[in-house]
Every structure is written in C-alpha cells, then in structure tokens.
Design a protein around this motif. Sequence first.
Motif, PDB file in Angstrom:
ATOM      1  N   LEU A 151     -33.366  34.291   8.886  1.00  0.00           N
ATOM      2  CA  LEU A 151     -33.999  33.128   8.294  1.00  0.00           C
ATOM      3  C   LEU A 151     -33.394  32.056   7.674  1.00  0.00           C
ATOM      4  O   LEU A 151     -32.591  32.520   6.632  1.00  0.00           O
ATOM      5  CB  LEU A 151     -35.681  33.537   7.775  1.00  0.00           C
ATOM      6  CG  LEU A 151     -36.580  34.230   8.738  1.00  0.00           C
ATOM      7  CD1 LEU A 151     -37.786  34.635   7.832  1.00  0.00           C
ATOM      8  CD2 LEU A 151     -36.744  33.504   9.923  1.00  0.00           C
ATOM      9  N   PRO A 152     -33.574  30.861   7.557  1.00  0.00           N
ATOM     10  CA  PRO A 152     -32.868  29.987   6.555  1.00  0.00           C
ATOM     11  C   PRO A 152     -33.342  30.131   5.098  1.00  0.00           C
ATOM     12  O   PRO A 152     -34.055  30.767   4.751  1.00  0.00           O
ATOM     13  CB  PRO A 152     -33.150  28.729   7.254  1.00  0.00           C
ATOM     14  CG  PRO A 152     -34.356  28.446   7.775  1.00  0.00           C
ATOM     15  CD  PRO A 152     -34.128  30.117   8.346  1.00  0.00           C
ATOM     16  N   ALA A 153     -32.540  29.807   4.423  1.00  0.00           N
ATOM     17  CA  ALA A 153     -32.679  30.016   2.789  1.00  0.00           C
ATOM     18  C   ALA A 153     -33.758  29.398   2.447  1.00  0.00           C
ATOM     19  O   ALA A 153     -34.508  29.804   1.487  1.00  0.00           O
ATOM     20  CB  ALA A 153     -31.367  29.471   1.916  1.00  0.00           C
ATOM     21  N   VAL A 205     -34.984  39.337   9.655  1.00  0.00           N
ATOM     22  CA  VAL A 205     -36.361  39.842  10.137  1.00  0.00           C
ATOM     23  C   VAL A 205     -36.582  40.344  11.436  1.00  0.00           C
ATOM     24  O   VAL A 205     -35.283  39.979  12.414  1.00  0.00           O
ATOM     25  CB  VAL A 205     -37.712  38.845   9.932  1.00  0.00           C
ATOM     26  CG1 VAL A 205     -37.895  38.626   8.358  1.00  0.00           C
ATOM     27  CG2 VAL A 205     -37.341  37.581  10.802  1.00  0.00           C
ATOM     28  N   LEU A 206     -37.277  41.128  11.997  1.00  0.00           N
ATOM     29  CA  LEU A 206     -37.323  41.560  13.386  1.00  0.00           C
ATOM     30  C   LEU A 206     -38.371  40.685  14.141  1.00  0.00           C
ATOM     31  O   LEU A 206     -39.401  40.605  13.729  1.00  0.00           O
ATOM     32  CB  LEU A 206     -37.673  42.976  13.350  1.00  0.00           C
ATOM     33  CG  LEU A 206     -36.662  44.137  12.911  1.00  0.00           C
ATOM     34  CD1 LEU A 206     -37.190  45.456  13.203  1.00  0.00           C
ATOM     35  CD2 LEU A 206     -35.349  43.755  13.803  1.00  0.00           C
ATOM     36  N   CYS A 207     -37.694  40.456  15.346  1.00  0.00           N
ATOM     37  CA  CYS A 207     -38.935  39.290  16.280  1.00  0.00           C
ATOM     38  C   CYS A 207     -40.043  40.276  16.480  1.00  0.00           C
ATOM     39  O   CYS A 207     -39.736  41.369  17.104  1.00  0.00           O
ATOM     40  CB  CYS A 207     -38.190  38.774  17.311  1.00  0.00           C
ATOM     41  SG  CYS A 207     -39.375  37.778  18.669  1.00  0.00           S
ATOM     42  N   ARG A 232     -45.005  36.106   6.933  1.00  0.00           N
ATOM     43  CA  ARG A 232     -45.423  37.407   6.653  1.00  0.00           C
ATOM     44  C   ARG A 232     -44.834  38.472   7.263  1.00  0.00           C
ATOM     45  O   ARG A 232     -44.986  39.830   6.995  1.00  0.00           O
ATOM     46  CB  ARG A 232     -47.033  37.556   7.005  1.00  0.00           C
ATOM     47  CG  ARG A 232     -47.966  36.759   6.376  1.00  0.00           C
ATOM     48  CD  ARG A 232     -49.347  37.134   6.524  1.00  0.00           C
ATOM     49  NE  ARG A 232     -49.569  36.920   7.667  1.00  0.00           N
ATOM     50  CZ  ARG A 232     -49.997  35.509   8.237  1.00  0.00           C
ATOM     51  NH1 ARG A 232     -50.661  34.947   7.283  1.00  0.00           N
ATOM     52  NH2 ARG A 232     -50.523  35.319   9.542  1.00  0.00           N
ATOM     53  N   LEU A 233     -43.625  38.172   8.058  1.00  0.00           N
ATOM     54  CA  LEU A 233     -42.997  39.319   8.430  1.00  0.00           C
ATOM     55  C   LEU A 233     -41.982  40.096   7.330  1.00  0.00           C
ATOM     56  O   LEU A 233     -41.584  39.567   6.350  1.00  0.00           O
ATOM     57  CB  LEU A 233     -41.811  38.861   9.524  1.00  0.00           C
ATOM     58  CG  LEU A 233     -42.316  38.198  10.943  1.00  0.00           C
ATOM     59  CD1 LEU A 233     -41.277  37.620  11.798  1.00  0.00           C
ATOM     60  CD2 LEU A 233     -43.353  39.127  11.581  1.00  0.00           C
ATOM     61  N   GLU A 234     -42.124  41.500   7.710  1.00  0.00           N
ATOM     62  CA  GLU A 234     -41.236  42.161   6.626  1.00  0.00           C
ATOM     63  C   GLU A 234     -39.836  42.054   6.807  1.00  0.00           C
ATOM     64  O   GLU A 234     -39.121  42.128   7.843  1.00  0.00           O
ATOM     65  CB  GLU A 234     -41.643  43.693   7.081  1.00  0.00           C
ATOM     66  CG  GLU A 234     -41.247  44.787   5.877  1.00  0.00           C
ATOM     67  CD  GLU A 234     -42.160  44.760   4.733  1.00  0.00           C
ATOM     68  OE1 GLU A 234     -41.405  45.239   3.782  1.00  0.00           O
ATOM     69  OE2 GLU A 234     -43.057  44.131   4.630  1.00  0.00           O
TER      70      GLU A 234
END
Length: 583
Positions: free
Chosen positions: A99-101, A88-90, A57-59
């Motif tokens: 993030l992996p594909a 994404v931002l932690c 759900r991270l933008e």
Amino acid sequence: MSQPEGSRDARELKFGSEQQTGSPVNPRAVCNACTRLFRDPKILPCLHTFCADCVGRLEPFSVSPRKSPENGHSEAAEADRPAGSVTVLCPDCDTEVDLPASGPGGLSTDHLALHEVFLETLATDGPLGCDLCGEGGAMSRCDVCCVNLCAFCCQAHRRQKRTASHPVPRLEELKSRGCLRRPVLCSLHPDEEPRLFCPPCDLPVCLQCAAALHRDHGCRRALDVIGLQGGRIREVVASRLRPRMERLKDSLQKVEISQEALQARVDAAADEVRAFARAYVSAVEDHCLSLQQRLEELHVQRRNQLHLQKAQLQQALLDVGGAVDFAERLLRHGSDVEVLSAKGVTLRRLTGLAQTGYDPHPATVAPDDGAGISFVAGEPAGEAEGFPLVGAIRSKAVDLARCSVEGEGLQRAVEGEQGHFTLVCRDSAGQQVQRGGEIVLVTIVHKEKKNCALEVTVSDGGDGSYGVSYTAEEPGVYSVGVWVKGQNVQGSPFILQVKRKLRRHGGTFHCCSFCSSGGSKEARCSCTGSMPGGFKGCGHGHRGHPGRPHWSCCGSTAELSECWPPSVMAAVSPRGHLRTVEL
C-alpha cells in the motif's frame, strides 16, 4: 455547480447503499470483503477491487521502513519501495501487495466499479432523491457533475453558465441504454477532465496540470496515445496472457478430469473394500462356527471316555469289593465246615479276579479335566473362500487312535544291524503333540524262539516324537508291541522281518590267479587248482581249476553270491574239485 469528485462519489455510494434492499444482481458492483455495494472502490496492485474502508481494515502483513542498501540491494530497488510502506494480503488471491505511504486513498480509483454501482442502483427501480436539494425525486442525471437532479434543480443546472453545456439525460434513458459513461475528472481541478497524457509521469493530466506541473514533459493528447498505450496492454494480453489462459484452462480441465477419475476410483475401491469386508466377515463367522463345532466334538469325545473309564472302574471295584467282602465275612463268621464247603467257588472267584480282572496301572489312569483343550488365536487355520484364517482349537491329550509309528525299521531289519523307527503321538485333531513325557513301552519278541526278546532303547524327542532303536542278533519274524500309557497304539502289535546278513566277498572274481596277478607265483586262490613251476595259485587248464570265473576268496563261481564261511572252506578237501556253488 461543479463539486469535488470525492464528495459526489460519497453521496452516490451512500445513496446506493441506502437504497439497496436485497442482494445485487451484478456481482461486479459488490465488494467481496464487506459484501455490499462498492464505496470508494480502490484497485490493488493485484487488480482486485475493494472499498477504501475495507482495504484500510486489512491486517498488515509486514511493515518495511526504508533502510540503507545492504545485502546486495541497489539504491534503485530500495527507492521503488516507499518509506514505511505496508504490505497486506489480498482477500481474494492472498497475494502480498504494498500500500502507498498515503494509505488506501493513494490507490487508483476503479471507475468501472462506480459505473456498475450506479447501474445497479438504477436497476433496483427504487426512488432516487435529488443530490442538490434532497427533497424532490431525481428525474435526470448530470454526466459531468455526476449528480442526480430533480426537475427544478435540472432547470437551474441548465440555466447556470458553467453547467449549461453539461449533458443531463433522463434516468429512464440511462436505464434503457444499460450503460453509464461518467467522466473522469482531475483530482486537482475538479472542473477539468484529464484529456492529455504525460509520458514521463505515465499519468493522464488536465490542461491546467499540463501547463503548470507537466510543462516540459511533452504531454500529448490522450486520443493520440491511446492507440499506443492500449496496444501495449492488448499485446501483453494477446501474445502472452491469452495463450497462458488457454494452457491453464487445459491444465485445469485435466486436473478436474483426474479429480473425477480419482473420485470414481476411490469410490470403486471403497465398494471393493466393503464387499471384501462382508465376505471376510462371513468367512470368519463360518470359521467361528466350525471352531465351536470342533470344541463340542472334543467335549463329547472326552466325556464319553471318562464315562467309559468310570463305568469300568466302578464295575471292577464292585466285583473286587463284593468278592473281598464275601471272603472276609466267610473267614470271620463261618465255621470250619462252612469255610471248607465254600472254599472251591470262593477261591476260583478270587483267583480269577486276581489274574484276569480289570486292574489298570495308576500311570495309565489319567482323568481328563479338559486342561489340554485350548484356543490358539494366532495359529494359521487355512483358507476359506480365498481368505486366510487364523485361530484353532488344540487338544494336548494324546489320542491313541491317531498316534502313528513310522520308519523302515518297523517292518524290515538285517541281522546284526541297528534298526530304527519313530512313534509320533498325536491329539484327536491329528496334530502332533508338542511335548514329551508320555509313558511309552516298546517290546520286540521273536515269534518262534522262546526267551528271545530284543533290548530296545526309547528316546524322548520332547516334541511328541519318540525314537526307538534295537539290534536283532537272530534272523526271523518278531512281534513289535507299542504301548502309550499302558494301551496299544493303532496297529500294535506289528510284524518285523529280520533277514540274515550276507557275507561279502573279500577276494577277486577272476578267471585264474595267473591272469589276475599278472603271472605272480605268490598269488593264491581258494579254489583247489594249482600250477607247476612253483605257482601257488590256479591256472587255465591245470589241475583243480573250476573251468570258469570264480572268487579268489572262497572259490564260488557265482559272481552275485555270498562268500562261503571258513567252516565250509575247512570242510572242503584240499584235493576235491568244488566246481559251482550258487545261492
């Protein structure tokens, strides 16, 4: 009865979340994104753990599809970044992570977080259901299958050939130990534990994966390589990161000390500012009271002056009006005898009023309506208790008692030389009136000689100062009168002493003409001395020489003396011997 690890973990996490009734005691079992117990925890590249759903759900911060190498980027660098990777931002450290594909499922699972979740579930003392039948209460847990078992399912689990060797400790025993060692199973072969390590792939693998997928990779036992691989982690931690942690702690402590010192200094400065403001407000209030007092003093002074001037004018008008009314009524209604009989007293009264009665010049009558009183906000007003103040009451009207006459020419002058002095008009506060246009009259009259008045020039400086210049042709004592609006200023009339101008010598103070001229026969001297041989001046020991040094212009033997005028020189006989004249 082995089951896929994903389904077991899901049931475990679902059960743990359903049994959660309050805030967990162990924060390592809680996801910081959803503030719930971890559900399928995944490790981001920054080593922070979140639920797989929370990561999904991270933008997206950026999406970078694979491009052809350009701008100096090598193909190897582009190959390290998967096609269509999402950045994404932690949520914890705001670090950009890729993030992996395959999405959050491709991230490594945080097994330590799963252990913490199970321990937290045990610590709640809530009823645990059986993961197999779902009916009885869980009494034991299989460490290999990672399922909670009731008493009936536990016996069935031990009777089956494939699970008979699985350790099934009781839940009370797990609670007493305070830790949980759950095995990590292969994602492709759920019944196998990855007991080997593939160095080229840098992954733990099971026996089946090593035989099929990693056949030529030189896989080794995990027990043999754990020392080397774990040593690399320990080396980085011990040699590089631990010292950095100490340095960061020291720096952080210094920053915290600086913050505390800064806050203390700011608080102290704020206290000083408040104390300063209170003192300044007190000084301003005192200054305000003094300004109001000064304003009241001006009011009383001007009011008294107007009362006095009004009383004088009323009395003068009453005297003149009564005398005029009596004289006109006598002339209009009196008989000849009545007029003649009252003529003496009437004429004396009328003559006295005409000569000595109060009759001010219109220019000297200046009713004061207070227009000259004003408040100047920006004018410096000195200091009070060390605080600079501004704002002053100004009165533009001239106060004769505060006017001053300054200059050397007010008391002393020299005959034939121009004298100067200055009149400075001031207000009731003693400040110079910054405007001109006042009616100023100056007279200088000889006190002994009649009809001997000097011609005086008054120049208006436009700033409240008036320059006065004169030239006295006669020595003696003079009376100097200074009037403003028909009234004498303070100290008027003044006494002026004019001295006679001394005549300066035009010759040489010498012993004789022969010596002072170097033996010139044409050199002359005003003394009566002469020399034989055609010399026109005097000489030592010759006839007519005064016998001492003297002036060649007049013959005076006093060096510090006035030169004799020509009339005196003419009166002296050419054959006489005038030896010494000292003034």
